[in-house]
Design a protein around this motif. Structure first.
Motif, PDB file in Angstrom:
ATOM      1  N   LYS A 136       9.236 137.852  45.587  1.00 10.34           N
ATOM      2  CA  LYS A 136       9.696 136.672  46.317  1.00 10.34           C
ATOM      3  C   LYS A 136      10.244 137.099  47.672  1.00 10.34           C
ATOM      4  CE  LYS A 136       9.202 133.036  43.662  1.00 10.34           C
ATOM      5  NZ  LYS A 136       7.957 132.376  44.006  1.00 10.34           N
ATOM      6  N   ASN A 137       9.885 136.355  48.706  1.00 10.25           N
ATOM      7  CA  ASN A 137      10.453 136.616  50.027  1.00 10.25           C
ATOM      8  C   ASN A 137      11.632 135.678  50.219  1.00 10.25           C
ATOM      9  OD1 ASN A 137       8.491 138.541  51.031  1.00 10.25           O
ATOM     10  ND2 ASN A 137       7.060 136.832  50.976  1.00 10.25           N
ATOM     11  N   LEU A 138      12.832 136.233  50.179  1.00  4.54           N
ATOM     12  CA  LEU A 138      14.010 135.400  50.365  1.00  4.54           C
ATOM     13  C   LEU A 138      14.157 135.067  51.837  1.00  4.54           C
ATOM     14  CD1 LEU A 138      16.485 137.285  48.030  1.00  4.54           C
ATOM     15  CD2 LEU A 138      15.404 135.088  47.602  1.00  4.54           C
ATOM     16  N   LEU A 139      14.332 133.792  52.113  1.00  9.19           N
ATOM     17  CA  LEU A 139      14.481 133.347  53.500  1.00  9.19           C
ATOM     18  C   LEU A 139      15.628 132.362  53.601  1.00  9.19           C
ATOM     19  CD1 LEU A 139      10.790 132.444  54.436  1.00  9.19           C
ATOM     20  CD2 LEU A 139      12.138 134.268  55.440  1.00  9.19           C
ATOM     21  N   THR A 140      16.336 132.419  54.699  1.00  8.09           N
ATOM     22  CA  THR A 140      17.300 131.352  54.967  1.00  8.09           C
ATOM     23  C   THR A 140      16.487 130.192  55.522  1.00  8.09           C
ATOM     24  OG1 THR A 140      17.651 132.176  57.196  1.00  8.09           O
ATOM     25  CG2 THR A 140      19.178 132.961  55.501  1.00  8.09           C
ATOM     26  N   TYR A 141      17.089 129.018  55.578  1.00  8.86           N
ATOM     27  CA  TYR A 141      16.363 127.850  56.080  1.00  8.86           C
ATOM     28  C   TYR A 141      15.925 128.073  57.530  1.00  8.86           C
ATOM     29  CZ  TYR A 141      15.031 123.078  57.056  1.00  8.86           C
ATOM     30  OH  TYR A 141      14.307 121.974  57.414  1.00  8.86           O
TER      31      TYR A 141
ATOM     32  N   ASP B 297      27.651 131.425  46.656  1.00 10.38           N
ATOM     33  CA  ASP B 297      28.925 131.634  45.983  1.00 10.38           C
ATOM     34  C   ASP B 297      29.784 132.516  46.880  1.00 10.38           C
ATOM     35  OD1 ASP B 297      30.961 132.462  44.358  1.00 10.38           O
ATOM     36  OD2 ASP B 297      29.683 133.432  42.864  1.00 10.38           O
ATOM     37  N   LEU B 298      30.911 131.981  47.318  1.00 13.68           N
ATOM     38  CA  LEU B 298      31.714 132.742  48.285  1.00 13.68           C
ATOM     39  C   LEU B 298      32.630 133.778  47.620  1.00 13.68           C
ATOM     40  CD1 LEU B 298      32.510 130.001  50.929  1.00 13.68           C
ATOM     41  CD2 LEU B 298      30.747 131.740  50.950  1.00 13.68           C
ATOM     42  N   ASP B 299      32.554 133.895  46.293  1.00 12.58           N
ATOM     43  CA  ASP B 299      33.355 134.914  45.623  1.00 12.58           C
ATOM     44  C   ASP B 299      32.710 136.276  45.733  1.00 12.58           C
ATOM     45  OD1 ASP B 299      35.146 133.033  44.865  1.00 12.58           O
ATOM     46  OD2 ASP B 299      34.271 132.732  42.872  1.00 12.58           O
ATOM     47  N   ARG B 300      31.399 136.262  45.858  1.00  9.32           N
ATOM     48  CA  ARG B 300      30.722 137.548  45.941  1.00  9.32           C
ATOM     49  C   ARG B 300      29.569 137.449  46.944  1.00  9.32           C
ATOM     50  NH1 ARG B 300      26.481 138.301  42.778  1.00  9.32           N
ATOM     51  NH2 ARG B 300      25.680 136.493  41.728  1.00  9.32           N
ATOM     52  N   ILE B 301      29.149 138.599  47.430  1.00  5.59           N
ATOM     53  CA  ILE B 301      28.143 138.645  48.482  1.00  5.59           C
ATOM     54  C   ILE B 301      26.745 138.406  47.920  1.00  5.59           C
ATOM     55  CG2 ILE B 301      27.090 140.127  50.239  1.00  5.59           C
ATOM     56  CD1 ILE B 301      29.819 141.580  50.402  1.00  5.59           C
ATOM     57  N   SER B 302      25.989 137.553  48.597  1.00  8.41           N
ATOM     58  CA  SER B 302      24.600 137.320  48.220  1.00  8.41           C
ATOM     59  C   SER B 302      23.799 137.058  49.494  1.00  8.41           C
ATOM     60  CB  SER B 302      24.500 136.129  47.272  1.00  8.41           C
ATOM     61  OG  SER B 302      24.987 134.977  47.920  1.00  8.41           O
ATOM     62  N   VAL B 303      22.478 136.910  49.347  1.00  6.87           N
ATOM     63  CA  VAL B 303      21.638 136.617  50.502  1.00  6.87           C
ATOM     64  C   VAL B 303      22.075 135.273  51.075  1.00  6.87           C
ATOM     65  CG1 VAL B 303      19.290 136.101  51.256  1.00  6.87           C
ATOM     66  CG2 VAL B 303      19.701 137.947  49.644  1.00  6.87           C
TER      67      VAL B 303
ATOM     68  N   THR C  93      12.269 139.846  55.512  1.00  8.76           N
ATOM     69  CA  THR C  93      11.431 139.392  56.626  1.00  8.76           C
ATOM     70  C   THR C  93      12.252 138.953  57.831  1.00  8.76           C
ATOM     71  OG1 THR C  93      11.322 137.261  55.509  1.00  8.76           O
ATOM     72  CG2 THR C  93       9.397 138.670  55.322  1.00  8.76           C
ATOM     73  N   GLU C  94      13.541 138.667  57.612  1.00  9.00           N
ATOM     74  CA  GLU C  94      14.375 138.190  58.717  1.00  9.00           C
ATOM     75  C   GLU C  94      15.274 139.263  59.310  1.00  9.00           C
ATOM     76  OE1 GLU C  94      16.394 134.187  58.183  1.00  9.00           O
ATOM     77  OE2 GLU C  94      15.538 134.548  56.207  1.00  9.00           O
ATOM     78  N   ALA C  95      15.295 140.431  58.687  1.00  9.17           N
ATOM     79  CA  ALA C  95      16.226 141.474  59.101  1.00  9.17           C
ATOM     80  C   ALA C  95      16.057 141.805  60.583  1.00  9.17           C
ATOM     81  CB  ALA C  95      16.016 142.725  58.260  1.00  9.17           C
ATOM     82  N   ASN C  96      17.183 141.975  61.268  1.00 10.36           N
ATOM     83  CA  ASN C  96      17.183 142.348  62.674  1.00 10.36           C
ATOM     84  C   ASN C  96      18.526 142.993  62.975  1.00 10.36           C
ATOM     85  OD1 ASN C  96      17.509 142.433  65.457  1.00 10.36           O
ATOM     86  ND2 ASN C  96      16.390 140.545  65.806  1.00 10.36           N
ATOM     87  N   SER C  97      18.535 144.327  62.995  1.00  6.35           N
ATOM     88  CA  SER C  97      19.813 145.034  63.123  1.00  6.35           C
ATOM     89  C   SER C  97      20.526 144.728  64.434  1.00  6.35           C
ATOM     90  CB  SER C  97      19.604 146.540  62.966  1.00  6.35           C
ATOM     91  OG  SER C  97      18.644 146.977  63.905  1.00  6.35           O
ATOM     92  N   LEU C  98      19.779 144.408  65.480  1.00  2.00           N
ATOM     93  CA  LEU C  98      20.421 144.099  66.768  1.00  2.00           C
ATOM     94  C   LEU C  98      21.238 142.811  66.681  1.00  2.00           C
ATOM     95  CD1 LEU C  98      17.474 144.967  69.194  1.00  2.00           C
ATOM     96  CD2 LEU C  98      19.515 146.326  68.713  1.00  2.00           C
ATOM     97  N   GLU C  99      20.835 141.908  65.791  1.00  2.00           N
ATOM     98  CA  GLU C  99      21.573 140.659  65.625  1.00  2.00           C
ATOM     99  C   GLU C  99      22.545 140.741  64.445  1.00  2.00           C
ATOM    100  OE1 GLU C  99      18.775 137.419  65.253  1.00  2.00           O
ATOM    101  OE2 GLU C  99      17.719 138.027  67.061  1.00  2.00           O
ATOM    102  N   GLY C 100      22.701 141.939  63.890  1.00  2.00           N
ATOM    103  CA  GLY C 100      23.604 142.094  62.758  1.00  2.00           C
ATOM    104  C   GLY C 100      23.064 141.493  61.474  1.00  2.00           C
ATOM    105  N   LYS C 101      21.755 141.256  61.434  1.00  2.00           N
ATOM    106  CA  LYS C 101      21.140 140.705  60.224  1.00  2.00           C
ATOM    107  C   LYS C 101      20.553 141.851  59.425  1.00  2.00           C
ATOM    108  CE  LYS C 101      19.824 136.311  62.307  1.00  2.00           C
ATOM    109  NZ  LYS C 101      18.686 135.494  62.757  1.00  2.00           N
TER     110      LYS C 101
ATOM    111  N   GLY D 205      22.676 146.640  52.558  1.00  2.00           N
ATOM    112  CA  GLY D 205      22.516 145.321  51.947  1.00  2.00           C
ATOM    113  C   GLY D 205      22.584 145.397  50.428  1.00  2.00           C
ATOM    114  N   LYS D 206      21.851 146.360  49.862  1.00  2.00           N
ATOM    115  CA  LYS D 206      21.850 146.537  48.400  1.00  2.00           C
ATOM    116  C   LYS D 206      23.256 146.807  47.878  1.00  2.00           C
ATOM    117  CE  LYS D 206      17.350 148.230  46.926  1.00  2.00           C
ATOM    118  NZ  LYS D 206      16.501 149.371  47.184  1.00  2.00           N
ATOM    119  N   ALA D 207      23.988 147.663  48.605  1.00  2.00           N
ATOM    120  CA  ALA D 207      25.328 148.041  48.156  1.00  2.00           C
ATOM    121  C   ALA D 207      26.287 146.853  48.240  1.00  2.00           C
ATOM    122  CB  ALA D 207      25.847 149.198  49.007  1.00  2.00           C
TER     123      ALA D 207
END
Length: 161
Positions: free
Chosen positions: A6-11, A84-90, A113-121, A129-131
């Motif tokens: 699955k490709n996780l994407l924000t809206y 869920d703001l109790d723990r970190i998720s995508v 697919t959205e990762a962009n280190s220059l934008e802090g994503k 991210g995994k950690a």
């Protein structure tokens, strides 16, 4: 047969891909077809650089269309409201303290697919991210990097608005 990843994407990421796909199909395809037609009308195709360039561009456009369609076919949109703001998720924005550089930074956890280190994503599949996925506020997360172990303290978890 193994299930496609699955490709996780924000809206926002989904919209961006859909817009790019539309632009490629509607605008770019027509532009490149025009270039090919013009180049063809110049006669001899064997030494026609414009024709070759237009055909290359056409191939790139079609490859990108295929790539986007593949991503969208397996896209799963992360609904940020349900994060869920109790723990970190995508879909989260996280404020962490970087012990090595003694500084606080903000990171957005997004699908690969959205990762962009220059934008802090950062991708949920990257080492950091995994950690961070699943960590709670005040947790200290250690990430094994080629340069050694990086330590981050989770200061705050926010919705990515």
């Amino acid at each position: 047969m193994e299930e496609a990843k699955k490709n996780l994407l924000t809206y926002a990421g989904l919209r961006k891909l859909e817009d790019e796909l539309h632009d490629l199909k509607v605008v770019k395809r027509k532009e490149v077809a025009g270039k090919i037609k013009e180049a063809r009308e110049q006669g001899d195709l064997s030494e026609n650089a414009e024709y070759d360039a237009a055909k290359d561009e056409q191939r790139d456009i079609e490859a990108r269309i295929e790539e986007i369609e593949k991503i969208l076919k397996n896209a799963e949109v992360v609904v940020e409201d349900e994060v869920d703001l109790d723990r970190i998720s995508v879909g989260c924005k996280v404020k962490v303290h970087d012990y090595e550089f003694e500084e606080d930074m903000e990171l957005k956890i997004v699908g690969s697919t959205e990762a962009n280190s220059l934008e802090g994503k950062i991708s949920n599949e990257s080492p950091v991210g995994k950690a961070l996925i699943g960590a709670h506020t005040n947790d200290i997360v250690e990430v094994e990097m080629p340069s050694g172990i990086m330590k981050y303290k989770v200061l705050e978890i926010q919705r990515n608005v």
